[in-house]
Design a protein around this motif. Structure first.
Motif, mmCIF file in Angstrom:
data_model
loop_
_atom_site.group_PDB
_atom_site.id
_atom_site.type_symbol
_atom_site.label_atom_id
_atom_site.label_comp_id
_atom_site.label_asym_id
_atom_site.label_seq_id
_atom_site.Cartn_x
_atom_site.Cartn_y
_atom_site.Cartn_z
ATOM 1 N N ARG A 133 21.578 -73.021 -15.123
ATOM 2 C CA ARG A 133 22.111 -72.273 -13.976
ATOM 3 C C ARG A 133 22.016 -70.789 -14.289
ATOM 4 N NH1 ARG A 133 24.422 -72.022 -9.378
ATOM 5 N NH2 ARG A 133 26.426 -71.058 -8.996
ATOM 6 N N PRO A 134 21.023 -70.089 -13.725
ATOM 7 C CA PRO A 134 20.794 -68.676 -14.076
ATOM 8 C C PRO A 134 22.016 -67.781 -13.926
ATOM 9 C CG PRO A 134 18.927 -69.523 -12.850
ATOM 10 C CD PRO A 134 19.987 -70.598 -12.821
ATOM 11 N N VAL A 135 22.817 -67.958 -12.899
ATOM 12 C CA VAL A 135 23.983 -67.092 -12.719
ATOM 13 C C VAL A 135 24.989 -67.319 -13.849
ATOM 14 C CG1 VAL A 135 25.258 -68.625 -11.148
ATOM 15 C CG2 VAL A 135 25.626 -66.146 -11.043
ATOM 16 N N ALA A 136 25.143 -68.551 -14.310
ATOM 17 C CA ALA A 136 26.042 -68.832 -15.436
ATOM 18 C C ALA A 136 25.494 -68.219 -16.720
ATOM 19 C CB ALA A 136 26.234 -70.331 -15.597
ATOM 20 N N ASP A 137 24.185 -68.345 -16.933
ATOM 21 C CA ASP A 137 23.569 -67.759 -18.124
ATOM 22 C C ASP A 137 23.752 -66.244 -18.141
ATOM 23 O OD1 ASP A 137 22.731 -70.315 -18.775
ATOM 24 O OD2 ASP A 137 20.675 -69.992 -18.084
ATOM 25 N N PHE A 138 23.604 -65.613 -16.999
ATOM 26 C CA PHE A 138 23.784 -64.163 -16.886
ATOM 27 C C PHE A 138 25.225 -63.786 -17.244
ATOM 28 C CE2 PHE A 138 24.922 -60.395 -14.377
ATOM 29 C CZ PHE A 138 23.984 -59.484 -14.884
ATOM 30 N N PHE A 139 26.187 -64.520 -16.701
ATOM 31 C CA PHE A 139 27.607 -64.270 -16.964
ATOM 32 C C PHE A 139 27.922 -64.454 -18.451
ATOM 33 C CE2 PHE A 139 32.078 -65.690 -17.090
ATOM 34 C CZ PHE A 139 32.676 -64.591 -16.511
ATOM 35 N N VAL A 140 27.368 -65.493 -19.057
ATOM 36 C CA VAL A 140 27.583 -65.731 -20.486
ATOM 37 C C VAL A 140 27.051 -64.557 -21.287
ATOM 38 C CG1 VAL A 140 26.845 -67.167 -22.447
ATOM 39 C CG2 VAL A 140 27.700 -68.251 -20.348
ATOM 40 N N LYS A 141 25.825 -64.152 -21.002
ATOM 41 C CA LYS A 141 25.181 -63.076 -21.767
ATOM 42 C C LYS A 141 25.892 -61.733 -21.582
ATOM 43 C CE LYS A 141 20.722 -60.891 -22.479
ATOM 44 N NZ LYS A 141 19.319 -60.853 -22.116
ATOM 45 N N ILE A 142 26.214 -61.396 -20.333
ATOM 46 C CA ILE A 142 26.780 -60.085 -20.020
ATOM 47 C C ILE A 142 28.262 -59.976 -20.388
ATOM 48 C CG2 ILE A 142 27.309 -58.514 -18.083
ATOM 49 C CD1 ILE A 142 24.352 -58.635 -19.043
ATOM 50 N N LEU A 143 29.012 -61.053 -20.259
ATOM 51 C CA LEU A 143 30.448 -60.951 -20.489
ATOM 52 C C LEU A 143 30.945 -61.811 -21.654
ATOM 53 C CD1 LEU A 143 33.103 -59.685 -19.538
ATOM 54 C CD2 LEU A 143 33.410 -61.669 -18.077
ATOM 55 N N LEU A 144 30.728 -63.116 -21.594
ATOM 56 C CA LEU A 144 31.357 -64.009 -22.571
ATOM 57 C C LEU A 144 30.843 -63.798 -23.986
ATOM 58 C CD1 LEU A 144 31.589 -67.253 -20.404
ATOM 59 C CD2 LEU A 144 33.360 -65.533 -20.841
ATOM 60 N N ASP A 145 29.532 -63.602 -24.149
ATOM 61 C CA ASP A 145 28.992 -63.313 -25.481
ATOM 62 C C ASP A 145 29.489 -61.956 -25.984
ATOM 63 O OD1 ASP A 145 27.570 -65.706 -25.594
ATOM 64 O OD2 ASP A 145 25.622 -64.787 -25.175
ATOM 65 N N ARG A 146 29.464 -60.957 -25.131
ATOM 66 C CA ARG A 146 29.871 -59.606 -25.538
ATOM 67 C C ARG A 146 31.341 -59.522 -25.914
ATOM 68 N NH1 ARG A 146 26.643 -55.633 -21.343
ATOM 69 N NH2 ARG A 146 24.571 -56.071 -22.172
ATOM 70 N N LYS A 147 32.167 -60.284 -25.220
ATOM 71 C CA LYS A 147 33.611 -60.275 -25.505
ATOM 72 C C LYS A 147 33.963 -61.170 -26.694
ATOM 73 C CE LYS A 147 35.323 -57.741 -22.121
ATOM 74 N NZ LYS A 147 36.130 -56.558 -22.360
ATOM 75 N N GLY A 148 32.988 -61.957 -27.174
ATOM 76 C CA GLY A 148 33.240 -62.838 -28.316
ATOM 77 C C GLY A 148 33.822 -64.187 -27.949
ATOM 78 N N PHE A 149 33.939 -64.486 -26.646
ATOM 79 C CA PHE A 149 34.447 -65.799 -26.234
ATOM 80 C C PHE A 149 33.413 -66.884 -26.505
ATOM 81 C CE2 PHE A 149 36.802 -62.981 -23.159
ATOM 82 C CZ PHE A 149 37.998 -63.053 -23.834
ATOM 83 N N PHE A 150 32.156 -66.567 -26.300
ATOM 84 C CA PHE A 150 31.038 -67.433 -26.651
ATOM 85 C C PHE A 150 30.266 -66.725 -27.759
ATOM 86 C CE2 PHE A 150 32.373 -69.866 -23.348
ATOM 87 C CZ PHE A 150 31.480 -70.380 -22.425
ATOM 88 N N ARG A 151 29.546 -67.502 -28.568
ATOM 89 C CA ARG A 151 28.778 -66.922 -29.667
ATOM 90 C C ARG A 151 27.347 -67.438 -29.622
ATOM 91 N NH1 ARG A 151 32.332 -65.150 -33.835
ATOM 92 N NH2 ARG A 151 30.461 -64.295 -34.795
ATOM 93 N N PRO A 152 26.381 -66.559 -29.398
ATOM 94 C CA PRO A 152 24.988 -67.004 -29.419
ATOM 95 C C PRO A 152 24.561 -67.326 -30.857
ATOM 96 C CG PRO A 152 25.111 -64.630 -29.047
ATOM 97 C CD PRO A 152 26.524 -65.143 -29.112
ATOM 98 N N PRO A 153 23.477 -68.040 -31.028
ATOM 99 C CA PRO A 153 22.585 -68.562 -29.986
ATOM 100 C C PRO A 153 23.169 -69.815 -29.336
ATOM 101 C CG PRO A 153 21.786 -69.236 -32.145
ATOM 102 C CD PRO A 153 22.998 -68.357 -32.385
ATOM 103 N N HIS A 154 22.716 -70.056 -28.112
ATOM 104 C CA HIS A 154 23.169 -71.224 -27.360
ATOM 105 C C HIS A 154 22.022 -72.227 -27.232
ATOM 106 C CE1 HIS A 154 26.810 -69.114 -26.398
ATOM 107 N NE2 HIS A 154 26.110 -68.085 -25.945
ATOM 108 N N TYR A 155 22.387 -73.496 -27.247
ATOM 109 C CA TYR A 155 21.394 -74.556 -27.056
ATOM 110 C C TYR A 155 21.019 -74.658 -25.590
ATOM 111 C CZ TYR A 155 22.749 -76.327 -31.666
ATOM 112 O OH TYR A 155 23.004 -76.464 -32.996
ATOM 113 N N ASP A 156 19.771 -75.024 -25.326
ATOM 114 C CA ASP A 156 19.429 -75.498 -23.990
ATOM 115 C C ASP A 156 19.598 -77.011 -24.008
ATOM 116 O OD1 ASP A 156 17.132 -76.508 -25.239
ATOM 117 O OD2 ASP A 156 15.789 -75.061 -24.313
ATOM 118 N N LEU A 157 19.402 -77.660 -22.870
ATOM 119 C CA LEU A 157 19.655 -79.094 -22.767
ATOM 120 C C LEU A 157 18.802 -79.893 -23.750
ATOM 121 C CD1 LEU A 157 21.020 -81.509 -21.426
ATOM 122 C CD2 LEU A 157 19.301 -81.380 -19.614
#
Length: 188
Positions: A133-157
């Protein structure tokens, strides 16, 4: 709107993997606030549940919920999923709801959850996967990864599927709900 999935339905589907008459040991990592699990834990009173989280804030909220709900079968501990202090084969079930996207060393986290699981034990849960879901990926990259809530790298399916099969062999079931996968694995 962002995820286009109902977190409550995802949680219900994951928790239905745990039998209502379960009496063994569960490791819930990360336990978070226990918002999705407390009702299930109230129904499986004979289970011994250990909730581990790296966030002391989440543990504090989970502790308040534990007290309010009378969850005597739930113990809470601070800990790092990449370095679990429990002997190999300690748990019948390892549950991880929405955790793996936040773990900094995902390979080590998967290795540790596998190590502490008994042979024949079940590893189940859900986590974010990119590329669905591109909009979710954008949100993860722009906000959740930057804030440290999520940590890259992320798996694809396909990467998540391959990784679980590499660890658990042919005893892997995966369902994909847009940017979330639900998984159930049995340790050989």
């Amino acid at each position: 709107y962002l995820w286009k999935v109902d977190d409550n339905l995802i949680a219900r589907e994951v928790l239905e993997m745990i039998p209502e008459d379960f009496r063994g040991r569960i490791l819930d990592v990360p336990v978070g606030t226990a918002v999705f699990t407390y009702e299930k834990y109230n129904r499986i009173k004979d289970a011994k549940i250990l909730g581990v989280d790296y966030s002391r804030e989440m543990l504090s909220i989970a502790g308040e919920r534990k007290s309010a709900e009378g969850l005597d079968n739930l113990e809470l501990e601070w800990g790092d999923v990449g370095n679990l202090p429990y002997p190999a084969g300690s748990f019948d079930i390892v549950l991880s709801m929405n955790g793996f996207q936040a773990f900094p060393d995902k390979a080590k986290a998967f290795a540790e959850t596998f190590r502490v699981l008994k042979p024949g034990g079940m590893f189940c849960g859900c986590f974010y996967v990119k590329g669905e879901r591109p909009v979710a990926d954008f949100f993860v990259k722009i906000l959740l990864d930057r804030k440290g809530f999520f940590r890259p790298p992320h798996y694809d399916l396909s990467g998540a599927t391959r990784m679980l099969i590499d660890i658990y062999g042919d005893k892997v079931r995966i369902k994909n709900y847009r940017s979330t996968i639900i998984f159930q694995c049995v340790k050989p």
